[in-house]
Design a protein around this motif. Sequence first.
Motif, PDB file in Angstrom:
ATOM      1  N   ARG A 734       0.854  -1.188   0.000  1.00  0.00           N
ATOM      2  CA  ARG A 734       0.000   0.000   0.000  1.00  0.00           C
ATOM      3  C   ARG A 734       0.892   1.241   0.000  1.00  0.00           C
ATOM      4  N   ASN A 735       0.518   2.215  -0.843  1.00  0.00           N
ATOM      5  CA  ASN A 735       1.271   3.467  -0.926  1.00  0.00           C
ATOM      6  C   ASN A 735       2.681   3.237  -1.473  1.00  0.00           C
ATOM      7  N   ASN A 736       2.789   2.279  -2.405  1.00  0.00           N
ATOM      8  CA  ASN A 736       4.104   1.911  -2.965  1.00  0.00           C
ATOM      9  C   ASN A 736       4.484   2.866  -4.094  1.00  0.00           C
ATOM     10  N   SER A 737       5.757   3.220  -4.178  1.00  0.00           N
ATOM     11  CA  SER A 737       6.278   4.038  -5.268  1.00  0.00           C
ATOM     12  C   SER A 737       7.792   3.934  -5.242  1.00  0.00           C
ATOM     13  N   HIS A 738       8.433   4.595  -6.209  1.00  0.00           N
ATOM     14  CA  HIS A 738       9.888   4.587  -6.235  1.00  0.00           C
ATOM     15  C   HIS A 738      10.452   5.226  -4.972  1.00  0.00           C
ATOM     16  N   ALA A 739       9.844   6.282  -4.496  1.00  0.00           N
ATOM     17  CA  ALA A 739      10.314   6.960  -3.279  1.00  0.00           C
ATOM     18  C   ALA A 739       9.884   6.216  -2.027  1.00  0.00           C
ATOM     19  N   ASN A 740       8.707   5.617  -2.070  1.00  0.00           N
ATOM     20  CA  ASN A 740       8.173   4.930  -0.889  1.00  0.00           C
ATOM     21  C   ASN A 740       8.695   3.490  -0.849  1.00  0.00           C
ATOM     22  N   ARG A 741       9.928   3.349  -0.492  1.00  0.00           N
ATOM     23  CA  ARG A 741      10.588   2.056  -0.511  1.00  0.00           C
ATOM     24  C   ARG A 741      10.736   1.449   0.880  1.00  0.00           C
ATOM     25  N   TYR A 742      10.322   2.180   1.918  1.00  0.00           N
ATOM     26  CA  TYR A 742      10.480   1.715   3.291  1.00  0.00           C
ATOM     27  C   TYR A 742       9.190   1.080   3.800  1.00  0.00           C
ATOM     28  N   ILE A 743       9.332   0.080   4.652  1.00  0.00           N
ATOM     29  CA  ILE A 743       8.182  -0.591   5.250  1.00  0.00           C
ATOM     30  C   ILE A 743       7.782   0.144   6.525  1.00  0.00           C
TER      31      ILE A 743
END
Length: 786
Positions: A734-743
Motif C-alpha cells: 500500500r502506498n508503494n512508489s519509487h520513493a516509498n521504498r520503506y516498510i
Amino acid sequence: MPVTGCGPKLAAFFRLLTGALLSCLVSVSGLCQQPVDLVYPHLDAANSRWFYFSSASVPFGMINLFPDNNISGEWHSGYRYNEDTIRCISHIHEWQLAGVAVMPVAFHDGDVLSVLRNMSSAFSHDREQVSPGYHQVVLDRFGINAELSASTRAGFHRYTYTQSGQGVIFDFGGQLGPSMIASGGFSKTNANELRGYVTNAPTFRRPKDTPVYFTAIFNRPIKNIYLLANGVVTNVEQWSGEQGRILVTFDDAEPMLMMKVGVSFTDEEGASRNVNAEIPHWNFDEVRHQARKRWNEMLSRIGIAGGTREQQRRFYTDLWHAIQGRRIISDFDGRYSDHTGTTRVVRQTPIDDDGRPKFNMYNSDAFWGAQWTLNTLWQLVYPEVAEEFCNSFIEYYKNGGLIPRGPSGGADTFVMTGASSTPFFVSAWQKGIRGFDVATAYEGLKKNHLPGGAMAKAGYEHHSAKGGGLEHYIGKGWVPYPVRQKEYGFHQDGAGMTLEYAYQDWTLAQLSKALNHDADHEYFLKRSQHYRSLYNPQTGFMQPKDSAGQWKKPFDPLLYDNGFVEGNAAQFTWFVPHDLDGLFTLMGGRDSAINRLNEQFERSSTHGFCSEHPGLANKVVDEKRTWLNYSNQPSMHASFIFNHAGAPWLTQYWTREVVDHVYSALSPSEGYSGDEDQGLMGALGVILKMGIFQMTGGCEPDPRYDICSPIFDSITIKLDPRYYPGKSFRIETRNNSHANRYIRSARLNGKSLSRAFLRHSEIVTGGTLVIQMSDSPNKRWGLARE
C-alpha cells in the motif's frame, strides 16, 4: 475509487474485483496481456554467451533453436544482437555443448561449392520476430523467411523461399560455440529423411567426446545431396568423417519447405523416437502455440500488478531466464547417456506404472550461488522441477559415485568449487519436497564433504582430488593459499574455499539432524565454524593464510581472486550466511557490522554495485576492485544482512538501489552486467522484486524468508497442490512508489507482523501479507526475532 457506503462483504468483493482487474491490466491502453507477451528476449543479447539467448525452445528443453551470429568460442558467441550476419542455425546451445548446425539456402548449379563453403547471410532486426518458443528472421542473401519453433526434444523449421534452388546445409565439422565438432556423419534413410550425428570434441571443462544424434524429416522428398569434403560430390546418400558439409536440395514446386529435427544424446533411434513422439504432424503453428502455452503456464505461476510496464516486462524476462538455462538430456522414453565411466553407456531412468519416465535427466552449469536464487524461486514456485533435479543428480551418483555440481554430456564437469549441490538438496527436504530417495542422497552428499569427494576437487579437476585442499580444511581449519604449488584445477583460492565449505557443512549438518544422524550433525556443525580461522582482527577482514598459518602479506582487501573465488576479501568477509551473529561478534558487534556494510554499499554505489556495467566509463572496474559486486554470485546476499543485524530499513533501501541500478534495464546492451549463469541472476532479479530472500538458502527447519521492499502493488504466487496445502500466497503493498521504498508496517493474514521475515510454513499454507510503504524508514519495525 474508494469503496464507501456498503457493507464489509460488498467492500471485500469490490477489492477482490479490483485486484483481478489490476492483474489483467498491464498496459496504459488497458489491453489484457499474458505474462508470455511481456518477455523481452533481446535483453542483454548484445553481450550473449553461447547458452544465454533463447527463442525457439520450451522450459528446460533439450532443444534451444536459434540463429548464431558468432560461433568461435564459448564466450561472445551464439546470438549477438549487434552482429549483422547469421552464420548458421543450431539446435543445441548448452553448457559446454553444441550441435546440429543447419542453414537454409537458395543456390544455382554453378555456385554449389561457394554456398557450401560460405553459407552465412546478412539479416536485419527490422525483419525479425522473437518471442518465447518462436524465432522468425529473413535471410537477406537467400531471400528466405525462416521460422523456428520447438518441442522439448525436436526443432521445427518452416522456410519460405522467394528464389529458386531450395536447399538446406548441414554442417558436420569446425568450431561451434564451446565445442570443436570433431566428426559427424549422415545417412539417407528414406525419401524424406536423414539420420546422423555430430561429435563434440573434449574441452578442459568436459573432457570426453560427446555425440549428439539427429533425425531430420522433410515434408517433401529430397532431390539431391551434395557433399563437401575434399571437393564436392553429388548424389551422396551416406557419409561419415571430419570437416564435412552437405547440401540437401528440393524441387521448387512449392515456396514453403518444412523440416523437423529430433535430437538425442543416446543414438539415432532415440532422436527418431523423440521427434515422432513430440511432433507427429506438420502443423507448425500448433507447435508454436504449444510452446507459447507452456511458457505462459510457467510464467503465470507468479502474478503481478502495479509498477510500470517496463518493470513488468523486466520481471517476466528475469523469470523466463530463471527457468530456461538448465536443460533436459534424457530422451522421451527416459533413456539417457551416462558418461561418468571410462566408456559411454546408455541407461534408462525409472519408469512409472504407466510406462513413463519418473523424471528427466539434466545438464547444468554449477549450483554455485544457487542457494540465494534457485533454492528460493524453484522450490517455492516450481517444486516439481527441484524434485526432478534431485532425482537426476542421485542418478548421476548411482552411476559415477559422486553427486555432481555441474554435469554436461552425462558426466560432472566439476565446475567451480565446493559441494554446491548440498544446499539445494537440503533446502528441498526442509521445505517438504521429498519425492526422492533421501537415504541415497544423504550418502552421496556426505561423500562429497569427505576426502575424495567434490569438496576435495578444485574447478574442473577431473582426475585427482587435491586442488580443493580438503585435508587442510579438516585438519587445520582452513584451506591454505596457495593450496599447493601445482595447479590441479581452477579456483584454488583457499580463503574462498574455506568460507564456502563452512557454509555447506552447516547445511549438511541441518540434514543430518533432520535424519537423526546425530554424530554427523555434531561433526559437520563443528566444521561449519572454520570460517573463524580466517578472520584477522587486525585488518577486520577474512584474510588468506598459508599452510603454516601466516597471513597473506601484503594484504589488499580489493584484490580480485588471490585467495578468493571470483571475488575479493571485501566481498567474501560477509560470506557467513549460516552464522551472521558469530560474524557480527568478530566485527565488534551489530552496530559495527551495520556501519561497515553500509559504507561498503555507499562505496559500491559509485560503480553501480558491479564490477562490470555498461554505464561505467570503461565498462569494467579497474582490476575488478569493488567493495560489493552484483555482477557475480559471492555478495548477492549482502543487502539482506542488515535484516539480521537489526537495521531492516537498510535492507529495504539498498535492495531497491541494487534493483534500480543492476536489474531494471530493458535493452539489448544491458541486463545483468556480468555472467547470468543459466538463470542465477534472472532468479535473483525476480526474488528481489518480490521482496523475499533466503539468507541460509532455506536450509534450516521451517526455512526463513527475509522480507524487504517489493516493487509491485501485488504479487501472487500460485502454490502447487501436489506439494503445498495452500492455493496461493499474496503480497500486497500500500502506498508503494519509487520513493516509498520503506516498510512502515505489515500484517500477515490480518494480524500485525513485527518481524522482517516469514517462515516457509506461513507461506505454503496460503494467505496474504500486506505491507504499508513509506518514504521514510520506520526503524522500529522488523526488529522482532520471532
